[in-house]
Design a protein around this motif. Structure first.
Motif, mmCIF file in Angstrom:
data_model
loop_
_atom_site.group_PDB
_atom_site.id
_atom_site.type_symbol
_atom_site.label_atom_id
_atom_site.label_comp_id
_atom_site.label_asym_id
_atom_site.label_seq_id
_atom_site.Cartn_x
_atom_site.Cartn_y
_atom_site.Cartn_z
ATOM 1 N N GLU A 1 -5.775 -27.563 -17.914
ATOM 2 C CA GLU A 1 -5.628 -28.949 -18.356
ATOM 3 C C GLU A 1 -5.824 -29.927 -17.198
ATOM 4 O OE1 GLU A 1 -5.075 -29.807 -21.477
ATOM 5 O OE2 GLU A 1 -4.707 -27.830 -22.341
ATOM 6 N N ASN A 2 -5.228 -29.624 -16.058
ATOM 7 C CA ASN A 2 -5.315 -30.460 -14.864
ATOM 8 C C ASN A 2 -5.538 -29.550 -13.658
ATOM 9 O OD1 ASN A 2 -4.573 -33.279 -15.889
ATOM 10 N ND2 ASN A 2 -2.822 -32.080 -16.624
ATOM 11 N N SER A 3 -5.782 -30.139 -12.501
ATOM 12 C CA SER A 3 -5.977 -29.334 -11.294
ATOM 13 C C SER A 3 -4.760 -28.447 -11.048
ATOM 14 C CB SER A 3 -6.223 -30.236 -10.089
ATOM 15 O OG SER A 3 -7.432 -30.948 -10.242
ATOM 16 N N VAL A 4 -5.014 -27.169 -10.748
ATOM 17 C CA VAL A 4 -3.917 -26.220 -10.571
ATOM 18 C C VAL A 4 -4.146 -25.365 -9.334
ATOM 19 C CG1 VAL A 4 -3.405 -26.105 -13.042
ATOM 20 C CG2 VAL A 4 -4.961 -24.431 -12.028
ATOM 21 N N THR A 5 -3.025 -24.860 -8.802
ATOM 22 C CA THR A 5 -3.047 -23.893 -7.710
ATOM 23 C C THR A 5 -2.210 -22.683 -8.110
ATOM 24 O OG1 THR A 5 -3.323 -25.590 -6.002
ATOM 25 C CG2 THR A 5 -2.450 -23.461 -5.303
ATOM 26 N N ILE A 6 -2.772 -21.508 -7.947
ATOM 27 C CA ILE A 6 -2.068 -20.244 -8.186
ATOM 28 C C ILE A 6 -1.777 -19.652 -6.816
ATOM 29 C CG2 ILE A 6 -2.142 -18.044 -9.395
ATOM 30 C CD1 ILE A 6 -2.562 -20.452 -11.220
ATOM 31 N N ALA A 7 -0.506 -19.483 -6.466
ATOM 32 C CA ALA A 7 -0.165 -19.093 -5.093
ATOM 33 C C ALA A 7 0.943 -18.056 -5.070
ATOM 34 C CB ALA A 7 0.239 -20.313 -4.275
ATOM 35 N N THR A 8 0.814 -17.109 -4.129
ATOM 36 C CA THR A 8 1.819 -16.049 -3.974
ATOM 37 C C THR A 8 2.388 -16.006 -2.569
ATOM 38 O OG1 THR A 8 0.074 -14.451 -3.415
ATOM 39 C CG2 THR A 8 0.708 -14.606 -5.737
ATOM 40 N N VAL A 9 2.222 -17.068 -1.814
ATOM 41 C CA VAL A 9 2.626 -17.100 -0.406
ATOM 42 C C VAL A 9 4.062 -17.598 -0.287
ATOM 43 C CG1 VAL A 9 2.099 -18.004 1.868
ATOM 44 C CG2 VAL A 9 0.244 -17.497 0.270
ATOM 45 N N GLY A 10 4.928 -16.761 0.286
ATOM 46 C CA GLY A 10 6.305 -17.175 0.483
ATOM 47 C C GLY A 10 6.486 -17.890 1.807
ATOM 48 N N ASP A 11 6.176 -17.220 2.889
ATOM 49 C CA ASP A 11 6.261 -17.786 4.230
ATOM 50 C C ASP A 11 4.956 -17.478 4.953
ATOM 51 O OD1 ASP A 11 9.112 -18.621 4.081
ATOM 52 O OD2 ASP A 11 9.453 -16.450 3.966
ATOM 53 N N SER A 12 4.818 -18.030 6.139
ATOM 54 C CA SER A 12 3.619 -17.773 6.926
ATOM 55 C C SER A 12 3.431 -16.270 7.143
ATOM 56 C CB SER A 12 3.712 -18.492 8.277
ATOM 57 O OG SER A 12 2.594 -18.211 9.074
ATOM 58 N N GLY A 13 2.207 -15.793 6.920
ATOM 59 C CA GLY A 13 1.923 -14.383 7.132
ATOM 60 C C GLY A 13 2.351 -13.485 6.002
ATOM 61 N N THR A 14 2.618 -14.056 4.818
ATOM 62 C CA THR A 14 3.019 -13.261 3.660
ATOM 63 C C THR A 14 2.061 -13.522 2.510
ATOM 64 O OG1 THR A 14 4.494 -14.956 2.751
ATOM 65 C CG2 THR A 14 5.430 -13.441 4.384
ATOM 66 N N GLY A 15 2.366 -12.946 1.365
ATOM 67 C CA GLY A 15 1.553 -13.139 0.180
ATOM 68 C C GLY A 15 1.581 -11.919 -0.702
ATOM 69 N N ALA A 16 0.837 -11.975 -1.797
ATOM 70 C CA ALA A 16 0.737 -10.855 -2.734
ATOM 71 C C ALA A 16 -0.539 -11.038 -3.547
ATOM 72 C CB ALA A 16 1.965 -10.798 -3.646
#
Length: 268
Positions: A152-167
């Motif tokens: 519907e609008n601009s979106v971001t899908i993110a899995t980053v908790g802190d610097s140097g992390t993610g999934a």
């Protein structure tokens, strides 16, 4: 007070049973607290109000023998009560959609997020399994989308908790992502996915029928299995990229032949 559901709410005997959870209109109410398992036999689940997850929440409307499912609709935001601790699983079945009218995890990021909806093998521009009107954010929890998605609008899908992390972030082979043609937004909405040290997998085209704006994919690895169509003159891929086939990265205006790509790749 505010509605609280913790445990299992199930309907396994009659078709079409609907579950509706509504925020109390008392001024002292602070939203809806949910956790546990909610299931219906092809009956809709409607949640009207901002949600806080007290524990993992799974909603499945496809437990009937037909497995067709029914719509799942959240009218507002969904947040964890403890960052990265509570997960969300939504399954509307192969013939119905999940609607998220607010951000997921924007206030307090969730753990894992899994969303299933739409047809079993989607190549139809008008079949939608996920209506998305906000970001989805986890703290080092995987995000799996197995539904053709309308943005519907601009979106971001993110899995980053802190610097140097993610999934990992995974869009399945039926998870086309495209702008909502009914919005007539100009410019069209942007789409971004950031997996941090995790991998991004794109299994279906982005913007195929209704082009997105700028598309940005960031991860330790980006697995591109489908084309990308972006009208924002920008397709940015940040991370080592693997492609299974020859792909189209279209950075111009979809449909009128204006091809002016600015495609950036980085292994940083």
């Amino acid at each position: 007070g505010s509605p609280v559901v913790s445990g299992s709410v199930g309907s396994t005997s009659s078709n079409g049973t609907q579950v509706q959870i509504v925020e109390n209109d008392n001024p002292a109410a602070t939203g809806i607290t949910l956790g546990g398992y909610i299931s219906t036999t092809d009956g809709r689940v409607l949640v009207n109000g901002p949600v806080t997850l007290a524990s993992d929440l799974a909603i499945d409307t496809s437990i009937n023998d037909s497995g067709n499912g029914a719509p799942i609709n959240f009218s507002s935001t969904i947040d964890a009560s403890d960052a990265g601790k509570q997960s969300l699983s939504l399954n509307a079945g192969p013939e119905n959609a999940v609607t998220l009218n607010g951000a997921v995890g924007d206030g307090t990021p969730l753990g894992k997020v899994s969303i299933t909806g739409g047809c079993a093998n989607c190549q139809d521009s008008y079949v939608t399994g996920l209506y998305l009107d906000g970001d989805i954010t986890t703290k080092n929890g995987t995000i799996s989308i197995d539904a053709p998605t309308m943005v519907e609008n601009s979106v971001t899908i993110a899995t980053v908790g802190d610097s140097g992390t993610g999934a990992d972030i995974v869009f399945s082979a039926k998870a086309l992502v495209q702008a909502d043609p009914a919005n007539n937004e100009s410019p069209p909405p942007n789409f971004a996915a950031n997996a941090g040290v995790g991998a991004i997998t794109i299994g279906a085209p982005l913007g195929l029928f209704d082009s997105l704006g700028a598309v940005t994919l960031t991860g330790d690895r980006v697995n591109l299995g489908a084309d990308i169509y972006a009208t924002g003159n920008n397709v940015i891929i940040q991370g080592p990229t693997a492609t299974a086939t020859q792909l189209v990265l279209f950075g111009g205006t979809n449909g009128n032949g204006n091809f002016d790509p600015q495609i950036n790749t980085s292994c940083d």
